[in-house]
Scaffold this active site. Structure first.
Site, short mmCIF file in Angstrom:
data_model
loop_
_atom_site.label_atom_id
_atom_site.label_comp_id
_atom_site.label_asym_id
_atom_site.label_seq_id
_atom_site.Cartn_x
_atom_site.Cartn_y
_atom_site.Cartn_z
N ARG A 1 15.17 4.20 11.74
CA ARG A 1 15.13 5.42 11.18
C ARG A 1 15.81 5.50 9.88
O ARG A 1 16.07 4.17 9.41
CB ARG A 1 16.59 6.62 12.16
CG ARG A 1 18.01 5.61 12.87
CD ARG A 1 18.40 5.73 12.68
NE ARG A 1 19.78 5.25 13.68
CZ ARG A 1 20.61 5.10 14.07
NH1 ARG A 1 21.14 6.35 14.64
NH2 ARG A 1 21.90 4.00 14.44
N CYS B 1 12.04 7.97 1.76
CA CYS B 1 12.14 7.41 0.37
C CYS B 1 13.15 8.67 -0.20
O CYS B 1 12.89 10.16 0.16
CB CYS B 1 10.91 7.91 -0.82
SG CYS B 1 10.74 7.62 -2.03
N ASN C 1 21.28 12.11 8.70
CA ASN C 1 22.65 10.87 8.96
C ASN C 1 22.61 9.74 8.24
O ASN C 1 21.98 8.82 8.26
CB ASN C 1 21.96 10.60 11.06
CG ASN C 1 22.41 10.17 11.86
OD1 ASN C 1 23.41 10.59 12.11
ND2 ASN C 1 22.33 8.29 11.87
N GLU C 2 23.96 9.53 8.06
CA GLU C 2 24.10 8.60 7.94
C GLU C 2 23.60 7.41 6.91
O GLU C 2 22.97 6.65 6.74
CB GLU C 2 24.46 6.82 8.49
CG GLU C 2 25.57 7.55 10.27
CD GLU C 2 25.93 6.48 10.64
OE1 GLU C 2 24.59 5.31 11.14
OE2 GLU C 2 26.56 6.40 11.43
N CYS D 1 15.90 2.65 -1.87
CA CYS D 1 13.86 2.83 -2.30
C CYS D 1 13.50 2.27 -3.54
O CYS D 1 13.75 2.63 -4.36
CB CYS D 1 13.10 4.42 -1.78
SG CYS D 1 11.43 3.90 -1.42
N GLU E 1 31.88 11.12 15.33
CA GLU E 1 31.46 9.87 15.98
C GLU E 1 32.69 8.92 16.15
O GLU E 1 32.83 8.11 15.37
CB GLU E 1 30.13 8.91 15.43
CG GLU E 1 29.30 9.51 15.64
CD GLU E 1 27.29 9.45 14.67
OE1 GLU E 1 27.83 8.26 15.62
OE2 GLU E 1 26.68 9.86 14.39
N TRP F 1 25.52 -2.45 19.75
CA TRP F 1 24.99 -2.62 18.19
C TRP F 1 25.86 -4.36 17.74
O TRP F 1 25.17 -4.63 16.71
CB TRP F 1 24.60 -1.39 17.43
CG TRP F 1 25.53 -1.21 17.07
CD1 TRP F 1 25.40 0.16 17.89
CD2 TRP F 1 26.85 -1.16 15.66
NE1 TRP F 1 27.37 0.85 17.05
CE2 TRP F 1 27.34 -0.11 15.98
CE3 TRP F 1 27.14 -2.33 15.20
CZ2 TRP F 1 28.82 -0.05 15.22
CZ3 TRP F 1 28.08 -1.81 14.12
CH2 TRP F 1 28.92 -0.61 14.28
N GLU G 1 18.85 2.41 22.53
CA GLU G 1 21.19 2.57 22.60
C GLU G 1 20.98 3.15 24.13
O GLU G 1 22.25 3.66 23.66
CB GLU G 1 21.41 4.01 21.25
CG GLU G 1 21.15 3.39 19.96
CD GLU G 1 21.45 4.17 19.63
OE1 GLU G 1 21.09 5.16 19.36
OE2 GLU G 1 22.27 3.96 18.22
N LYS G 2 19.82 2.70 25.29
CA LYS G 2 20.12 2.96 25.80
C LYS G 2 21.35 2.71 26.84
O LYS G 2 21.91 3.03 27.89
CB LYS G 2 19.07 2.54 27.08
CG LYS G 2 18.97 0.83 27.34
CD LYS G 2 17.24 1.26 27.71
CE LYS G 2 16.88 -0.74 27.87
NZ LYS G 2 16.76 -1.36 26.41
N HIS H 1 24.16 1.94 25.15
CA HIS H 1 25.39 2.00 24.15
C HIS H 1 26.48 3.27 25.11
O HIS H 1 26.07 3.86 26.13
CB HIS H 1 24.99 3.11 23.23
CG HIS H 1 26.32 3.31 21.73
ND1 HIS H 1 27.10 4.41 21.85
CD2 HIS H 1 26.30 3.15 20.84
CE1 HIS H 1 28.04 3.94 21.31
NE2 HIS H 1 27.40 3.01 20.19
C1 GLA Z 1 25.46 5.55 14.16
C2 GLA Z 1 25.17 6.97 14.79
C3 GLA Z 1 24.10 7.62 15.87
C4 GLA Z 1 24.85 5.91 16.52
C5 GLA Z 1 25.71 5.40 16.69
C6 GLA Z 1 25.64 4.31 17.45
O1 GLA Z 1 26.59 5.96 13.92
O2 GLA Z 1 24.48 7.51 13.40
O3 GLA Z 1 23.10 7.85 15.71
O4 GLA Z 1 23.55 4.79 16.02
O5 GLA Z 1 25.34 4.79 15.30
O6 GLA Z 1 26.68 3.67 17.33
ZN ZN Z 2 11.40 5.89 -3.07
#
Ligand code: GLA
Ligand code: ZN
Length: 669
Positions: free
Chosen positions: A111, A115, A149-150, A155, A305, A313, A353-354, A356
């Site tokens: 994820r 680009c 997201n984050e 690229c 979060e 992780w 992430e099961k 987490h």
């Molecule tokens: C990040 C992501 C989440 C998840 C958490 C796990 O912050 O944004 O989708 O993967 O990490 O800690």
């Molecule tokens: Zn690119």
């Protein structure tokens, strides 16, 4: 920044993973009510659910969740799904997949790896975003938009290269100007046209520092530009505020630039609580990170979060001890968060992430330790709602800039892999954190107004304009503290000529830093300063002070023994201090800044703050103050308070606070 009258309490919720068992959704609602969740962040990774095939849209899950959430008093922060592309899209439009820095083309997977230049991806994302906006943009349950997201990574595809060349042309105008600023006569790297420029690569250019810096600035600009496309799309039918979730000190993007198009800042916090050596170090680091996030817009933020129990992780994924989650949550509020949000509501059954941490375990019921702690916090937060609308008002600011970090990382010299800008910042921050004196962490190009003390740790990249503003700050009565490596280069990393600190700052500090000595990691140099003995490590600059410069400390070893390592210089109505060495263990910094606090009447909010306890104060417009007492130690701590304090959660008066290990309280005064 005010999104709600309540403290927002919720987090990431992925109901699409339970599409085949919608009875789980009803159970989720029952459990959310029990946990007192008032918010759920949905849709973060829903692209393939929303658009299972090109042009085929399915909003049934989101529709159902909006309806259920509204009925249960849960507001929604709706995410755009651009953080993870659907498989069919990558298959049909491979240009949306990234090219890595070594020019390998990625294949589909994971994820946050699209680009950000690709017109196809931008169009596809804008299309789904507009549809979400049209459908939910005015929904009474919609609180805010969570864009992607984050954002992270780079690229190096041909589209990105082309956009980079255009970015450079816009910045420099002529190729001669670029050649001059990048100093390309070095090793014969001159360019004849913008289109010849290649982004940096481990199989190509790594030596032109101006190029690397501009590339990183471009990556930020292009990511922000991608975000703007998304913001514009969700605004088509919606006036709710937009944010994106940041990652604290993540160095890949200049967060100050990236956050400009957003209405408020939010971030994801996953500290290593429970280290064998204790939690004070982690607590200070996280305090600093919260302050960095708050200072980005000088406004409160959301803790988007955090984990209720553990991550999965990291190399070591230790359980948070009882009380730690509450303590860490209150710490976020103490530094200006308007929320406590988790990743994640319910553990997924499969994929990475099961295992987490989550509020709801695979077990599925409420009688677990973690659920009970979450529910208890939910209840407490309802009683802490008077906090909403209050914030921190620091008189101290410290400078931290992403491009400065990039330039120092890239610099060939010093200890090559040990520049440590952020930990140098932390070193300066710690004495203030221990004293309960709050700090803003600002960019060098931002306003210095309202601060009485400005600290510039390793501010190596410093253009003329910033140098002038720093001088002006001191001239007008401000106190400025800077450390080794100050103002060696300009914004394009060209060295200042005529002596360091450059761009006129020698006059402000009353000295010239002639040489910088780099030590082996295990070496120490004795120093004497402010009547005490301390030790330097890593870096010692050799100074040539002006005649009117006050010498507050000297080296006691090496060929520079007897020369100054700490100076003060009166300039205009203010004073400029220079610390020429890296403090080996923090003892010097503690002594130096304590003395400065007394000099500047920067007072601790309480007369005595025991070790391991952090005190932070939020204040509202009515002048009411909220004191956070946070015990990060594994021992009971007592604090005597004096008159006028009440416990915010109960209203009862309190003259002394007794904090159990990992205990915390919020008081009103
Ligand atoms: C990040 C992501 C989440 C998840 C958490 C796990 O912050 O944004 O989708 O993967 O990490 O800690
Ligand atoms: Zn690119």
């Amino acid at each position: 920044m005010k999104l709600s009258d309540k403290i927002i309490f919720g987090g990431d919720y992925n109901p699409e993973q339970w599409r085949e068992t919608p009875e789980i959704w009803d159970e989720d609602m029952r459990l959310m009510r029990l946990a007192r969740w008032n918010e759920a962040t949905v849709g973060v990774f829903s692209f393939a659910e929303l658009e299972p095939e090109e042009g085929v849209f399915d909003f049934s899950v989101t529709d159902a969740i909006f309806e259920k959430a509204e009925k249960n008093g849960v507001k929604i922060i709706l995410s755009t799904p651009s953080g993870a592309m659907p498989r069919w899209m990558a298959e049909k439009y491979p240009e949306i997949l990234r090219t890595l820095e070594d020019r390998r083309k990625a294949v589909y997977g994971r994820r946050e790896n699209h680009c950000y230049t690709s017109p196809v991806y931008r169009e596809k994302v804008a299309e789904i975003d507009r549809k979400l906006s049209e459908r939910y943009g005015r929904h009474p349950a919609l609180l805010a938009w969570h864009i992607s997201n984050e954002f992270n990574g780079e690229c190096h595809c041909p589209l990105c290269r082309e956009a980079f060349c255009a970015f450079l042309e816009k910045k420099y105008g002529t190729i001669d100007r670029l050649n001059a600023e990048w100093w390309t006569r070095f090793w014969s790297h001159r360019a004849n046209s913008f289109s010849e420029i290649e982004p940096p690569s481990s199989i190509g250019e790594t030596c032109v520092h101006g190029l690397t810096l501009d590339w990183k600035r471009f990556v930020t600009a292009q990511t922000a530009d991608f975000a703007r496309v998304e913001i514009e799309a969700v605004r088509a039918f919606s006036d709710r505020p937009v944010t994106t979730n940041l990652m604290g000190f993540y160095t890949g993007l200049d967060y100050r630039e990236l956050s400009r198009p957003f209405d408020f800042v939010s971030w994801d916090n996953y500290p290593d609580w429970g280290k064998p050596e204790g939690d004070e170090g982690t607590a200070a680091w996280i305090a600093l990170t919260h302050d960095l996030m708050r200072s980005m817009k000088r406004e409160n933020f959301l803790l988007m979060e955090s984990t209720p129990s553990h991550t999965n992780w990291k190399d070591i994924n230790k359980l948070y001890r009882p009380g730690m989650m509450r303590l860490a949550s209150l710490q976020a509020l103490a530094h200006g968060s308007e929320s406590v949000q988790y990743f994640q509501w319910r553990k997924s059954r499969g994929s990475s992430e099961k295992m987490h941490g989550a509020v709801v375990d695979h077990y599925g019921r409420e009688d677990t330790r973690v659920f009970s702690e979450v529910a208890a916090l939910g209840e407490e937060l309802e009683r802490l709602s008077p906090l909403v609308g209050s914030t921190l008002r620091p008189r101290v600011a410290m400078i931290y800039d992403w491009d400065n970090v990039w330039a120092l990382q890239d610099l060939q010299g010093m200890q090559k892999k040990n520049k440590q800008v952020a930990s140098t910042l932390l070193r300066q921050y710690l004495p203030f954190w221990r004293a309960g004196i709050s700090c803003d962490i600002i960019g060098r190009r931002e306003s210095f107004e309202g601060y009485s003390l400005l600290v510039a740790p390793m501010t190596y990249l410093c253009e003329e304009e910033t140098a002038k503003r720093l001088a002006g700050f001191v001239r007008e009565g401000g106190t400025l503290v800077a450390t080794y490596t100050l103002a060696q280069t300009n914004e394009n990393d060209l060295c200042h000529l005529g002596g360091f600190p450059g761009a006129g700052l020698c006059e402000v500090f009353g000295l010239r830093a002639e040489e910088l000595d780099t030590l082996y990691p295990e070496e120490r140099v004795e120093i004497s300063a402010l009547g005490g003995s301390y030790r330097a490590k890593d870096y010692c600059e050799v100074l040539k002070p002006h005649a009117d410069t006050e010498i507050l400390g000297e080296y006691r070893g090496e060929f520079y023994a007897g020369t100054p390592c700490l100076t003060a210089h009166a300039y205009g109505k203010g004073k400029a201090y220079y610390i020429a060495f890296r403090d080996a263990d923090g003892a010097f910094s503690e002594a130096f800044y304590r003395r400065l606090m007394r000099e500047l009447s920067l007072e601790s909010p309480l007369p005595e703050i025991p070790d391991g306890v952090s005190v932070q104060v939020r204040e509202n417009e009515k002048g009411e103050k909220f004191f956070f007492l946070l015990n990060f130690s594994r021992k009971e701590k007592r604090l005597s308070l004096g008159e006028g304090f009440t416990l915010l959660r109960t209203g009862e008066p309190l003259a002394e606070a007794v904090l159990p290990p990992y205990g915390a309280e919020v008081l009103r005064k």
